[in-house]
Design a protein around this motif. Sequence first.
Motif, mmCIF file in Angstrom:
data_model
loop_
_atom_site.group_PDB
_atom_site.id
_atom_site.type_symbol
_atom_site.label_atom_id
_atom_site.label_comp_id
_atom_site.label_asym_id
_atom_site.label_seq_id
_atom_site.Cartn_x
_atom_site.Cartn_y
_atom_site.Cartn_z
ATOM 1 N N SER A 198 7.427 -2.650 6.658
ATOM 2 C CA SER A 198 7.344 -1.132 6.376
ATOM 3 C C SER A 198 7.038 -0.412 7.504
ATOM 4 O O SER A 198 7.346 0.643 7.572
ATOM 5 C CB SER A 198 6.383 -1.019 5.246
ATOM 6 O OG SER A 198 5.331 -1.035 5.715
ATOM 7 N N GLY A 199 6.517 -0.837 8.570
ATOM 8 C CA GLY A 199 6.156 -0.141 9.791
ATOM 9 C C GLY A 199 4.890 0.638 9.589
ATOM 10 O O GLY A 199 4.499 1.293 10.808
ATOM 11 N N MET B 133 3.582 5.731 8.670
ATOM 12 C CA MET B 133 4.136 5.012 9.800
ATOM 13 C C MET B 133 2.795 4.819 10.762
ATOM 14 O O MET B 133 2.068 5.796 11.343
ATOM 15 C CB MET B 133 5.287 5.534 10.499
ATOM 16 C CG MET B 133 6.643 5.630 9.743
ATOM 17 S SD MET B 133 7.218 3.877 9.391
ATOM 18 C CE MET B 133 7.502 3.689 11.464
ATOM 19 N N TRP B 134 2.924 3.470 11.452
ATOM 20 C CA TRP B 134 2.020 3.239 12.545
ATOM 21 C C TRP B 134 3.044 3.123 13.779
ATOM 22 O O TRP B 134 3.490 2.122 14.043
ATOM 23 C CB TRP B 134 1.451 1.831 12.146
ATOM 24 C CG TRP B 134 0.545 1.475 13.384
ATOM 25 C CD1 TRP B 134 0.735 0.235 14.262
ATOM 26 C CD2 TRP B 134 -0.913 1.754 13.810
ATOM 27 N NE1 TRP B 134 -0.155 0.481 14.934
ATOM 28 C CE2 TRP B 134 -1.152 1.281 14.736
ATOM 29 C CE3 TRP B 134 -1.422 3.054 13.145
ATOM 30 C CZ2 TRP B 134 -2.446 1.494 15.673
ATOM 31 C CZ3 TRP B 134 -2.509 3.388 13.734
ATOM 32 C CH2 TRP B 134 -3.254 2.771 15.141
ATOM 33 N N TRP B 135 3.066 4.395 14.344
ATOM 34 C CA TRP B 135 4.006 4.628 15.664
ATOM 35 C C TRP B 135 3.984 3.582 16.482
ATOM 36 O O TRP B 135 4.802 3.106 17.342
ATOM 37 C CB TRP B 135 4.048 5.867 15.901
ATOM 38 C CG TRP B 135 4.653 6.903 14.854
ATOM 39 C CD1 TRP B 135 4.090 7.579 13.994
ATOM 40 C CD2 TRP B 135 5.827 6.973 14.394
ATOM 41 N NE1 TRP B 135 4.792 8.447 12.990
ATOM 42 C CE2 TRP B 135 5.882 7.807 13.467
ATOM 43 C CE3 TRP B 135 7.082 6.466 14.815
ATOM 44 C CZ2 TRP B 135 7.156 8.537 12.855
ATOM 45 C CZ3 TRP B 135 8.354 6.706 14.027
ATOM 46 C CH2 TRP B 135 8.269 7.403 13.003
ATOM 47 N N PRO B 136 2.623 3.221 16.870
ATOM 48 C CA PRO B 136 2.483 2.167 17.949
ATOM 49 C C PRO B 136 3.249 0.960 17.716
ATOM 50 O O PRO B 136 3.629 0.133 18.838
ATOM 51 C CB PRO B 136 0.862 2.097 18.179
ATOM 52 C CG PRO B 136 0.417 2.921 17.644
ATOM 53 C CD PRO B 136 1.328 3.544 16.459
ATOM 54 N N LYS C 146 10.110 4.725 8.131
ATOM 55 C CA LYS C 146 10.155 5.351 6.847
ATOM 56 C C LYS C 146 10.482 7.038 7.048
ATOM 57 O O LYS C 146 9.972 7.850 7.488
ATOM 58 C CB LYS C 146 8.968 5.314 5.978
ATOM 59 C CG LYS C 146 8.626 3.792 5.689
ATOM 60 C CD LYS C 146 9.618 3.202 4.686
ATOM 61 C CE LYS C 146 9.050 1.559 4.291
ATOM 62 N NZ LYS C 146 10.269 0.969 3.699
ATOM 63 N N CYS C 147 11.836 7.306 6.609
ATOM 64 C CA CYS C 147 12.236 8.298 6.696
ATOM 65 C C CYS C 147 11.569 9.669 5.876
ATOM 66 O O CYS C 147 10.835 8.983 4.767
ATOM 67 C CB CYS C 147 13.807 8.381 6.333
ATOM 68 S SG CYS C 147 14.755 7.746 7.406
ATOM 69 N N PRO C 148 11.700 10.897 5.914
ATOM 70 C CA PRO C 148 10.832 11.770 5.022
ATOM 71 C C PRO C 148 11.320 11.752 3.410
ATOM 72 O O PRO C 148 10.539 11.825 2.639
ATOM 73 C CB PRO C 148 11.387 13.117 5.411
ATOM 74 C CG PRO C 148 11.541 12.744 7.096
ATOM 75 C CD PRO C 148 12.373 11.429 7.065
ATOM 76 N N PRO D 100 0.875 -1.272 -0.004
ATOM 77 C CA PRO D 100 -0.087 -0.049 0.099
ATOM 78 C C PRO D 100 0.893 1.372 -0.161
ATOM 79 O O PRO D 100 0.200 2.035 -0.307
ATOM 80 C CB PRO D 100 -0.940 -0.007 1.296
ATOM 81 C CG PRO D 100 -0.076 -1.127 2.297
ATOM 82 C CD PRO D 100 0.751 -1.737 1.254
ATOM 83 N N LEU D 101 2.230 1.157 0.084
ATOM 84 C CA LEU D 101 3.009 2.374 0.252
ATOM 85 C C LEU D 101 3.623 2.370 -1.028
ATOM 86 O O LEU D 101 3.639 1.434 -1.993
ATOM 87 C CB LEU D 101 3.953 2.189 1.258
ATOM 88 C CG LEU D 101 3.651 2.436 2.653
ATOM 89 C CD1 LEU D 101 2.431 1.664 3.275
ATOM 90 C CD2 LEU D 101 4.839 2.296 3.734
ATOM 91 N N ARG D 102 4.212 3.610 -1.485
ATOM 92 C CA ARG D 102 5.052 3.969 -2.552
ATOM 93 C C ARG D 102 6.305 4.477 -2.407
ATOM 94 O O ARG D 102 6.468 5.975 -2.492
ATOM 95 C CB ARG D 102 4.334 4.681 -3.654
ATOM 96 C CG ARG D 102 3.079 3.786 -4.279
ATOM 97 C CD ARG D 102 3.649 2.741 -5.299
ATOM 98 N NE ARG D 102 2.473 1.766 -5.701
ATOM 99 C CZ ARG D 102 1.916 0.724 -5.205
ATOM 100 N NH1 ARG D 102 2.643 0.129 -4.104
ATOM 101 N NH2 ARG D 102 1.178 0.069 -5.775
ATOM 102 N N CYS D 103 7.299 4.223 -1.479
ATOM 103 C CA CYS D 103 8.399 4.796 -1.149
ATOM 104 C C CYS D 103 9.017 5.056 -2.552
ATOM 105 O O CYS D 103 9.360 4.545 -3.466
ATOM 106 C CB CYS D 103 9.609 3.887 -0.482
ATOM 107 S SG CYS D 103 8.749 3.266 1.104
ATOM 108 N N THR D 104 9.689 6.311 -2.323
ATOM 109 C CA THR D 104 10.174 7.139 -3.760
ATOM 110 C C THR D 104 11.429 6.157 -4.200
ATOM 111 O O THR D 104 11.293 6.362 -5.755
ATOM 112 C CB THR D 104 10.653 8.399 -3.529
ATOM 113 O OG1 THR D 104 11.689 8.360 -2.422
ATOM 114 C CG2 THR D 104 9.631 9.506 -3.116
ATOM 115 N N TRP D 105 12.079 5.469 -3.551
ATOM 116 C CA TRP D 105 13.190 4.816 -4.176
ATOM 117 C C TRP D 105 12.964 3.331 -4.061
ATOM 118 O O TRP D 105 13.972 2.742 -4.140
ATOM 119 C CB TRP D 105 14.646 5.193 -3.057
ATOM 120 C CG TRP D 105 14.190 5.534 -1.629
ATOM 121 C CD1 TRP D 105 14.105 6.715 -0.998
ATOM 122 C CD2 TRP D 105 13.795 4.465 -0.608
ATOM 123 N NE1 TRP D 105 13.884 6.437 0.213
ATOM 124 C CE2 TRP D 105 13.563 5.061 0.577
ATOM 125 C CE3 TRP D 105 13.651 3.161 -0.626
ATOM 126 C CZ2 TRP D 105 13.246 4.588 1.679
ATOM 127 C CZ3 TRP D 105 13.394 2.540 0.306
ATOM 128 C CH2 TRP D 105 12.975 3.162 1.652
#
Length: 211
Positions: free
Chosen positions: A97-98, A126-129, A116-118, A30-35
């Motif tokens: 992915s977190g 991010m799901w911080w819990p 996941k960094c900016p 479900p994510l699309r990390c740029t790299w």
Amino acid sequence: MRITEIFHSIQGESTYAGEPCVFVRLTGCPLRCTWCDTAYAFHEGQEMSLADVMTAVKSYGCRLVEVTGGEPLAQSQTIELIESLCETGYKVLVETSGAIDISPVDRRAQIILDVKCPGSGMTERMWWPNLAQLTAKDEVKFVVAGRSDYDWAVGIIERYGLTGLCPVLMSPVFETLEPRQLAEWILRDRLPIRFQLQLHKFIWAPDARGV
Ligand SMILES: C[S@@+](CC[C@H](N)C(=O)[O-])C[C@H]1O[C@@H](n2cnc3c(N)ncnc32)[C@H](O)[C@@H]1O
Ligand SMILES: Nc1nc2[nH]cc(C(=O)O)c2c(=O)[nH]1
Ligand code: SF4
Ligand SMILES: [Mg+2]
């Protein structure tokens, strides 16, 4: 469940880097990390039963198994797959992915959780819990695209006391941040973390699949 590939390779990342490992790569994210280096796993793949996956894993005769993707926890059947692998006696790594709650994952498995960094464009997903659920045998990982990602990662490590919790790994985005640059920042800051490069991209071609 939908599977992109199952293969036997040298573990290229994590504290298990260098060890022979079987990889089960689930389709979809479900994510699309740029790299992202695995966009080929976003679509297609092949529908396989749990029994088929277990048979394929067994055929390699290797005790270490990594469940990855795509985002492995995006498919509900992955929870059952991880449980079944643990029950059979494999050492199971889950690369995630977190962004998805890790609480249903069998705690015999070891979680390798990306923060996941900016620069990934995915920080707000991010799901911080999840960080509060990690134990000493899990691992946290930051993939850093540049100086601002590095500074952000250091802030997160401090805020959550991550180095006191479990191994913390940091790696440069491939062909984006010079490995030497990241190494120098870590050394200058006396950061008690583990620097890593993706071994498989040096052993095989950087864009090779199934390795
Ligand atoms: C393809 S992801 C699959 C698992 C999960 N979706 C995740 O992001 O952790 C596997 C690992 O490769 C890393 N990765 C992907 N593209 C990369 C790149 N261009 N350079 C360095 N690491 C990368 C991710 O950050 C993640 O740690
Ligand atoms: N050799 C190898 N090691 C890996 N460690 C984590 C990987 C991943 O894509 O999750 C990976 C991968 O794709 N190949
Ligand atoms: S979460 Fe993982 S698979 Fe999904 S886009 Fe990011 S690096 Fe790629
Ligand atoms: Mg990979």
